[in-house]
Scaffold this motif. Structure first.
Motif: not given
Ligand code: KG4
Ligand code: ZN
Length: 347
Positions: A294-310
């Motif tokens: 969804q759009t909020l996850l396409c543009t820059d956001n910290a949830a994707m960083i937490a996911a990759a970090g995990t």
């Protein structure tokens, strides 16, 4: 595992809480678009300062929305590369301070890997679907990657000049539209039906590379020569269509060559509805499953960083508090001998 993600690589200050790398409990994003719009682009010093001003509020909101407190957090993930150095340092300094005071592990995340993991937030079952083909389209990057497993990437193609997002932003500026240009072009083009092939589509021969500088120059020349020409919404639609066609065409050839059955469309430009629609049509005609966050996850956001970090933490462990910050760093470099060409099976 509950991971706090922080993202400050460009002009969004974001904090998020993500459980087990796939479940978003909160994802707070404070955009600086209004601040930078008056300058027509991101002003690095102003971005850093605003990250400093907003970081604590964004963090507090993220904890509150997730209904948890700092001691509940198991680890801290932060974008430490690539991006505006001053902006990155704000998030990295905050993450280090939290890691040290809470005695929790710290992990640095590559921003583009974050974008890729936004697809895992959209569809956690992706973990069972390797290999994946990822088209990463952001403001600074355009890349086709083959992902074999967590953290395993092979670069199939990249842009030779501008990124797709850059083409949108610079094109919008030529059309007199405000920054950031991508959403503006998409908005005014939405009701139009482009059909004239007004602008050229670049063809990078046998490679899976992209080039967007030509279409931008063509737009500039069209505006200079036509002195008005077609109405602005149709012009925007024609321009958008050229960019979308180049992305879809090259992605189709990548699917053809690799035989990969799952496509992830990620990065800010992936929020573009026309791109999503044409990519979906192309992929489903080939029987390929497409994932677009969804759009909020396409543009820059910290949830994707937490996911990759995990997933990075699980694979490689944490980073030391002396962890560095990098303005530029490739996620993966293209093999010098172009070995990706050996995947040319059916073309
Ligand atoms: O991934 P992102 O948020 O930040 C970077 O990592 O660069 O991508 C920002 C880019 C900008 O160029 C912006 O114009 C573009 O994504 N963008 C769009 C749309 N939304 C954002 N481009 C086309 N259509 C959109 N709807
Ligand atoms: Zn980004």
């Amino acid at each position: 595992m509950l991971v706090l993600g922080l993202e400050t690589s460009c002009d969004e200050t974001s904090a998020a809480l993500v459980r087990d790398g796939v479940q978003v409990l909160s994802n707070v994003i404070a955009s600086q678009a209004a601040l930078h719009a008056r300058y027509g682009g991101v002003v690095p010093e102003a971005a850093s300062r605003m990250h400093v001003e907003r970081m604590l509020y964004v963090l507090q909101d993220a904890l509150q929305q997730a209904d948890c407190t700092l001691p509940d957090v198991d680890a801290i993930a932060v974008t430490n590369r690539p991006g505006l150095l001053g902006a990155l340092l704000v998030g990295v300094s905050a993450a280090k301070a939290l890691a040290q005071t809470l005695h929790k592990p710290l992990v640095g995340v590559h921003h583009l890997e974050g974008h890729i993991y936004s697809a895992f937030l959209a569809e956690p079952q992706l973990q069972t679907r390797f290999p994946l083909l990822a088209l990463v389209v952001s403001g600074g990057h355009t890349m086709l990657l083959r992902m074999e497993g967590h953290g395993e990437y092979a670069l199939l193609g990249t842009t030779r000049d501008d990124a797709a997002g850059e083409a949108f932003d610079k094109g919008a500026r030529l059309m007199g539209l405000p920054y950031p240009g991508g959403p503006q072009i998409a908005r005014i083009a939405a009701a139009e039906t482009p059909n004239s092939r007004l602008f050229p589509r670049s063809w990078m021969g046998d490679t899976l590379d992209f080039s967007f500088s030509g279409v931008k120059t063509a737009l500039r020349q069209y505006i200079q020569r036509s002195g008005g020409g077609i109405p602005l919404p149709l012009l925007a639609a024609e321009y958008q269509e050229a960019i979308v066609d180049m992305l879809v065409n090259t992605t189709e050839r990548a699917l053809q060559r690799t035989g990969i059955q799952t496509l992830c469309l990620v990065g800010g430009v992936a929020a573009n509805q026309r791109l999503q629609q044409k990519m979906q049509n192309m992929a489903s005609a080939r029987g390929v499953h497409t994932v677009t966050p969804q759009t909020l996850l396409c543009t820059d956001n910290a949830a994707m960083i937490a996911a990759a970090g995990t997933f990075t933490l699980q694979r490689k462990g944490s980073d030391p508090l002396s962890m560095d910050t990098f303005a530029a760093q490739n996620l993966v470099t293209k093999p010098a001998n172009n070995t990706y060409r050996s995947e040319r099976a059916s073309i």
